[in-house]
Motif scaffolding. Structure first.
Motif, PDB file in Angstrom:
ATOM      1  N   ALA A   5       0.858  -1.295   0.010  1.00 42.64           N
ATOM      2  CA  ALA A   5       0.031  -0.143  -0.113  1.00 42.64           C
ATOM      3  C   ALA A   5       0.812   1.118  -0.036  1.00 42.64           C
ATOM      4  CB  ALA A   5      -0.953  -0.037   1.212  1.00 42.64           C
ATOM      5  N   ILE A   6       0.590   2.073  -1.050  1.00 44.46           N
ATOM      6  CA  ILE A   6       1.301   3.518  -0.729  1.00 44.46           C
ATOM      7  C   ILE A   6       0.180   4.539  -0.372  1.00 44.46           C
ATOM      8  CG2 ILE A   6       2.398   5.217  -2.020  1.00 44.46           C
ATOM      9  CD1 ILE A   6       2.231   2.101  -3.598  1.00 44.46           C
ATOM     10  N   VAL A   7       0.236   5.079   0.855  1.00 48.97           N
ATOM     11  CA  VAL A   7      -0.668   5.997   1.406  1.00 48.97           C
ATOM     12  C   VAL A   7       0.052   7.376   1.513  1.00 48.97           C
ATOM     13  CG1 VAL A   7      -2.096   6.273   3.495  1.00 48.97           C
ATOM     14  CG2 VAL A   7      -1.451   4.010   2.783  1.00 48.97           C
ATOM     15  N   TYR A   8      -0.590   8.383   1.142  1.00 49.45           N
ATOM     16  CA  TYR A   8      -0.122   9.447   0.902  1.00 49.45           C
ATOM     17  C   TYR A   8      -1.074  10.982   1.238  1.00 49.45           C
ATOM     18  CZ  TYR A   8      -2.094  10.959  -3.359  1.00 49.45           C
ATOM     19  OH  TYR A   8      -2.705  11.184  -4.594  1.00 49.45           O
ATOM     20  N   TRP A   9      -0.375  12.113   1.472  1.00 47.77           N
ATOM     21  CA  TRP A   9      -1.228  13.129   1.760  1.00 47.77           C
ATOM     22  C   TRP A   9      -0.433  14.452   0.906  1.00 47.77           C
ATOM     23  CZ3 TRP A   9      -0.400  18.395   2.943  1.00 47.77           C
ATOM     24  CH2 TRP A   9      -1.333  19.256   2.817  1.00 47.77           C
ATOM     25  N   SER A  10      -0.945  15.083  -0.001  1.00 46.01           N
ATOM     26  CA  SER A  10      -0.226  15.940  -0.523  1.00 46.01           C
ATOM     27  C   SER A  10      -1.144  17.489  -0.708  1.00 46.01           C
ATOM     28  CB  SER A  10       0.126  15.393  -2.131  1.00 46.01           C
ATOM     29  OG  SER A  10       0.796  16.277  -2.718  1.00 46.01           O
ATOM     30  N   GLY A  11      -0.528  18.406  -0.368  1.00 46.43           N
ATOM     31  CA  GLY A  11      -1.311  19.459  -0.582  1.00 46.43           C
ATOM     32  C   GLY A  11      -0.890  20.470  -1.815  1.00 46.43           C
ATOM     33  N   THR A  12       0.279  20.204  -2.381  1.00 52.45           N
ATOM     34  CA  THR A  12       0.521  20.789  -3.450  1.00 52.45           C
ATOM     35  C   THR A  12       1.011  20.136  -4.625  1.00 52.45           C
ATOM     36  OG1 THR A  12       2.947  20.907  -3.064  1.00 52.45           O
ATOM     37  CG2 THR A  12       1.919  22.886  -2.266  1.00 52.45           C
ATOM     38  N   GLY A  13       0.894  18.673  -4.649  1.00 46.64           N
ATOM     39  CA  GLY A  13       1.148  17.782  -5.485  1.00 46.64           C
ATOM     40  C   GLY A  13       2.360  17.024  -5.724  1.00 46.64           C
ATOM     41  N   ASN A  14       3.404  17.865  -4.873  1.00 52.95           N
ATOM     42  CA  ASN A  14       4.817  17.381  -4.884  1.00 52.95           C
ATOM     43  C   ASN A  14       4.724  16.007  -4.135  1.00 52.95           C
ATOM     44  OD1 ASN A  14       5.552  19.651  -5.839  1.00 52.95           O
ATOM     45  ND2 ASN A  14       6.219  20.683  -3.716  1.00 52.95           N
ATOM     46  N   GLU A  16       2.220  13.667  -3.938  1.00 49.46           N
ATOM     47  CA  GLU A  16       1.512  13.105  -4.658  1.00 49.46           C
ATOM     48  C   GLU A  16       2.580  12.296  -5.949  1.00 49.46           C
ATOM     49  OE1 GLU A  16      -2.485  12.819  -7.441  1.00 49.46           O
ATOM     50  OE2 GLU A  16      -1.706  14.805  -6.741  1.00 49.46           O
ATOM     51  N   GLN A  17       3.205  13.258  -6.652  1.00 47.61           N
ATOM     52  CA  GLN A  17       4.212  12.726  -7.616  1.00 47.61           C
ATOM     53  C   GLN A  17       5.154  11.764  -6.738  1.00 47.61           C
ATOM     54  OE1 GLN A  17       6.267  16.011  -9.438  1.00 47.61           O
ATOM     55  NE2 GLN A  17       4.522  17.279  -9.389  1.00 47.61           N
ATOM     56  N   MET A  18       5.684  11.971  -5.703  1.00 45.67           N
ATOM     57  CA  MET A  18       6.530  11.000  -5.061  1.00 45.67           C
ATOM     58  C   MET A  18       6.026   9.536  -4.858  1.00 45.67           C
ATOM     59  SD  MET A  18       8.203  13.568  -2.452  1.00 45.67           S
ATOM     60  CE  MET A  18       9.763  12.484  -1.977  1.00 45.67           C
ATOM     61  N   ALA A  19       4.521   9.576  -4.573  1.00 41.56           N
ATOM     62  CA  ALA A  19       3.839   8.528  -4.272  1.00 41.56           C
ATOM     63  C   ALA A  19       3.583   7.745  -5.583  1.00 41.56           C
ATOM     64  CB  ALA A  19       2.356   8.877  -3.641  1.00 41.56           C
ATOM     65  N   ASN A  20       3.256   8.422  -6.622  1.00 40.74           N
ATOM     66  CA  ASN A  20       3.324   7.788  -7.930  1.00 40.74           C
ATOM     67  C   ASN A  20       4.612   7.025  -8.528  1.00 40.74           C
ATOM     68  OD1 ASN A  20       0.464   8.008  -8.675  1.00 40.74           O
ATOM     69  ND2 ASN A  20       0.966  10.055  -8.887  1.00 40.74           N
ATOM     70  N   ALA A  21       5.729   7.686  -8.072  1.00 43.22           N
ATOM     71  CA  ALA A  21       7.023   6.969  -8.380  1.00 43.22           C
ATOM     72  C   ALA A  21       7.199   5.930  -7.407  1.00 43.22           C
ATOM     73  CB  ALA A  21       8.297   8.043  -8.024  1.00 43.22           C
ATOM     74  N   VAL A  22       6.748   5.953  -6.345  1.00 46.91           N
ATOM     75  CA  VAL A  22       6.708   4.752  -5.402  1.00 46.91           C
ATOM     76  C   VAL A  22       6.244   3.406  -5.942  1.00 46.91           C
ATOM     77  CG1 VAL A  22       6.415   3.857  -3.054  1.00 46.91           C
ATOM     78  CG2 VAL A  22       7.245   6.066  -3.121  1.00 46.91           C
ATOM     79  N   LEU A  23       4.883   4.045  -6.260  1.00 38.98           N
ATOM     80  CA  LEU A  23       3.969   2.878  -6.964  1.00 38.98           C
ATOM     81  C   LEU A  23       4.689   2.317  -8.029  1.00 38.98           C
ATOM     82  CD1 LEU A  23       0.972   1.603  -7.135  1.00 38.98           C
ATOM     83  CD2 LEU A  23       0.651   3.438  -8.629  1.00 38.98           C
ATOM     84  N   ASP A  24       5.268   3.277  -9.003  1.00 41.70           N
ATOM     85  CA  ASP A  24       5.991   2.587 -10.146  1.00 41.70           C
ATOM     86  C   ASP A  24       7.136   1.621  -9.881  1.00 41.70           C
ATOM     87  OD1 ASP A  24       4.387   4.057 -11.716  1.00 41.70           O
ATOM     88  OD2 ASP A  24       5.770   6.054 -12.023  1.00 41.70           O
ATOM     89  N   GLY A  25       7.805   1.915  -8.839  1.00 40.53           N
ATOM     90  CA  GLY A  25       9.196   1.367  -8.357  1.00 40.53           C
ATOM     91  C   GLY A  25       8.674   0.070  -7.856  1.00 40.53           C
ATOM     92  N   ALA A  26       7.492  -0.026  -7.189  1.00 49.50           N
ATOM     93  CA  ALA A  26       6.815  -1.477  -6.494  1.00 49.50           C
ATOM     94  C   ALA A  26       6.457  -2.129  -7.715  1.00 49.50           C
ATOM     95  CB  ALA A  26       5.884  -1.038  -5.607  1.00 49.50           C
TER      96      ALA A  26
END
Length: 140
Positions: A5-14, A16-26
């Motif tokens: 599971a990748i669980v995140y909170w993002s106020g500006t989208g930064n 969120e971009q990191m979470a998507n990269a974690v998802l891709d890596g997994a």
């Protein structure tokens, strides 16, 4: 196959971009991964996953976001004992103290930090994106 599971909170989208990269890596490492915002995840969801990546940007005086992410994370803490996790997030000021404090909290909860946490100042650059992909792969 590891279920992540990748669980995140993002106020500006930064973050969120990191979470998507974690998802891709997994996923690229062969894991079965799902992404959730903090409002979509809670302690009842923790047992369904072999590993969890939590992402939150630094807020206020270098702390986790207080209205959505922190309450969710606090509710998950008792279920983190023995759980493989990783942490990531962005910040706009300070020196990353929020992440060091968060890591210490997780260790005290008995969580197993799978790798070094990933932080970046403001928007993630290519180095941060690659580090997030590596973080995701480390959870597989």
């Amino acid at each position: 196959m590891s279920k992540i599971a990748i669980v995140y909170w993002s106020g500006t989208g930064n973050t969120e971009q990191m979470a998507n990269a974690v998802l891709d890596g997994a996923k690229n490492a062969g894991g079965e991964a799902e992404i959730f915002t903090a409002s979509e995840f809670d302690t009842s969801t923790v047992p369904a996953y072999d590993a969890i990546a939590f992402g939150c940007s630094a807020m206020g005086d270098e702390q986790l976001e207080e209205s959505e992410f922190e309450p969710m994370f606090n509710s998950c803490e008792p279920a983190l004992n023995g759980k493989k996790i990783a942490l990531f997030g962005s910040y706009g000021w300070g020196d990353g103290e929020w992440m060091r404090s968060w890591e210490e909290t997780c260790r005290n909860d008995g969580a197993i930090l799978a790798c070094d946490s990933v932080i970046c100042n403001d928007a993630p650059d290519e180095v941060a994106i690659t580090a997030c992909q590596t973080l995701g792969a480390s959870l597989v």
